[in-house]
Design an enzyme around this catalytic site. Sequence first.
Site, PDB file in Angstrom:
ATOM      1  N   ARG A 181      -5.593   5.252 -12.215  1.00 17.19           N
ATOM      2  CA  ARG A 181      -7.056   5.963 -12.482  1.00 17.19           C
ATOM      3  C   ARG A 181      -7.537   6.361 -11.024  1.00 17.19           C
ATOM      4  NH1 ARG A 181     -10.404   2.783 -14.731  1.00 17.19           N
ATOM      5  NH2 ARG A 181     -11.901   4.532 -15.312  1.00 17.19           N
TER       6      ARG A 181
ATOM      7  N   LYS B  83      -6.062  -7.951 -11.719  1.00 16.37           N
ATOM      8  CA  LYS B  83      -5.608  -7.198 -12.614  1.00 16.37           C
ATOM      9  C   LYS B  83      -4.204  -7.398 -12.995  1.00 16.37           C
ATOM     10  CE  LYS B  83      -5.405  -2.244 -12.807  1.00 16.37           C
ATOM     11  NZ  LYS B  83      -6.348  -1.051 -13.013  1.00 16.37           N
TER      12      LYS B  83
ATOM     13  N   ARG C 286     -21.434  -8.105  -9.588  1.00 17.27           N
ATOM     14  CA  ARG C 286     -22.201  -8.610  -8.443  1.00 17.27           C
ATOM     15  C   ARG C 286     -22.659  -9.904  -8.556  1.00 17.27           C
ATOM     16  NH1 ARG C 286     -27.274  -5.732  -5.452  1.00 17.27           N
ATOM     17  NH2 ARG C 286     -28.451  -7.558  -5.048  1.00 17.27           N
TER      18      ARG C 286
HETATM   19  C1  BTN Z   1      -4.711   2.236 -13.519  1.00 16.83           C
HETATM   20  O1  BTN Z   1      -5.098   0.945 -13.873  1.00 16.83           O
HETATM   21  O2  BTN Z   1      -5.302   2.634 -12.402  1.00 16.83           O
HETATM   22  C2  BTN Z   1      -3.833   2.690 -14.432  1.00 16.83           C
HETATM   23  C3  BTN Z   1      -2.649   2.516 -14.119  1.00 16.83           C
HETATM   24  C4  BTN Z   1      -1.586   3.326 -15.088  1.00 16.83           C
HETATM   25  C5  BTN Z   1      -0.012   3.058 -14.715  1.00 16.83           C
HETATM   26  C6  BTN Z   1       0.703   3.557 -15.785  1.00 16.83           C
HETATM   27  S1  BTN Z   1       2.540   3.026 -15.613  1.00 16.83           S
HETATM   28  C7  BTN Z   1       3.036   4.466 -16.659  1.00 16.83           C
HETATM   29  C8  BTN Z   1       2.282   5.464 -16.668  1.00 16.83           C
HETATM   30  N1  BTN Z   1       2.894   6.192 -15.596  1.00 16.83           N
HETATM   31  C9  BTN Z   1       2.122   6.681 -14.650  1.00 16.83           C
HETATM   32  O3  BTN Z   1       2.159   7.280 -13.612  1.00 16.83           O
HETATM   33  N2  BTN Z   1       0.854   5.810 -14.662  1.00 16.83           N
HETATM   34  C10 BTN Z   1       0.782   5.178 -15.631  1.00 16.83           C
END
Ligand code: BTN
Length: 326
Positions: free
Chosen positions: A125, A190, A324
């Site tokens: 994201r 994460k 925070r």
């Molecule tokens: C995040 O937390 O930033 C989202 C991560 C999402 C990763 C998955 S892996 C399968 C799909 N293909 C990608 O390029 N991204 C999502």
Amino acid sequence: MNKMTSQQLRTHLLEYLNDGHFHSGETLAENVGLSRSAISNHIKALSQLGLEIYSVKGRGYQLAQSIELLSHTRICKGMRSAQTELVHVENIVGSTNDILRQLLQKRAENGTVCLAEAQTAGRGRRGRTWVSPYGSSLYLSMLWRFDNGYQAMTGLSIMVGVVLNNTLTQFGVRGTRLKWPNDVYGDNKKLAGILIEVEGQADASVSAIIGIGVNLRLPNDVKGIDQAFTDVSALIGSSFSRNEISKKLIENLWAALPVFQAEGLQPFINDWDKADLYKDKEVILISGEKQIKGIARGIDNGGALLLETKQGIEPYYGGEISVRPA
Ligand code: BTN
């Protein structure tokens, strides 16, 4: 035998290396029918895909940890044939979300899903990269169409987070938490993320490409992850199956998406509440330049974060939370 592509050769090499023993360049070259220098180049390419391979003079090559390769047969065991046709297992791709976009253009059906061993351009994201080493995690994308535009998709990412978290719990990964809007955390780090990309017009039929990445057993020397992270093996050891988790996640999503389509987020809110990382905690909501401090009070039926400030409780639909210390 037909000439193998580089990808097929590398998969074949991995099958040898996956037994936990050292293999000399010479033996590998003989078995695969290539020169030793070609073997050395393929090993380099595999290392560049994030695989940790020891190379010891006089002994040869060894995989630092064995991997369970994805298997269409194992993932689809017990599924109806119409369902197995929806499942695409790939080797190395740019991004599984992009593979699904291509399938969408070929009129792929609802529930079509793509998994890959590695991604060379995995996306997270907010423009982040999703580090996707070979064979060590889950990279999965699923397609679902919504007839009534973006409105019908409100809360989708929350629902997917709940399904993902419940699936991990079914495999014995306990104590994971959901961080609004859709990250899964384990041990306060994460563990998994969701990236939903949308194709179509705002008020007509829209297709959601639901991308899910779960850290299963990342290589010890993994690089490029810019936040605290964990993986399933750190939380429960390594006695889980990549194929089994993939299968269950696919089946759970197939079961949940029609419910979400018919009833919205409501049936999933209770599970969200139970796993909410920030419930009743002091947080700062960061949305662009704006920062708002308050107490997180769960989510509403549309998936908005409910933030309590001096003005009362208000819903927030976008942004990113950071906690925070009190
Ligand atoms: C995040 O937390 O930033 C989202 C991560 C999402 C990763 C998955 S892996 C399968 C799909 N293909 C990608 O390029 N991204 C999502």
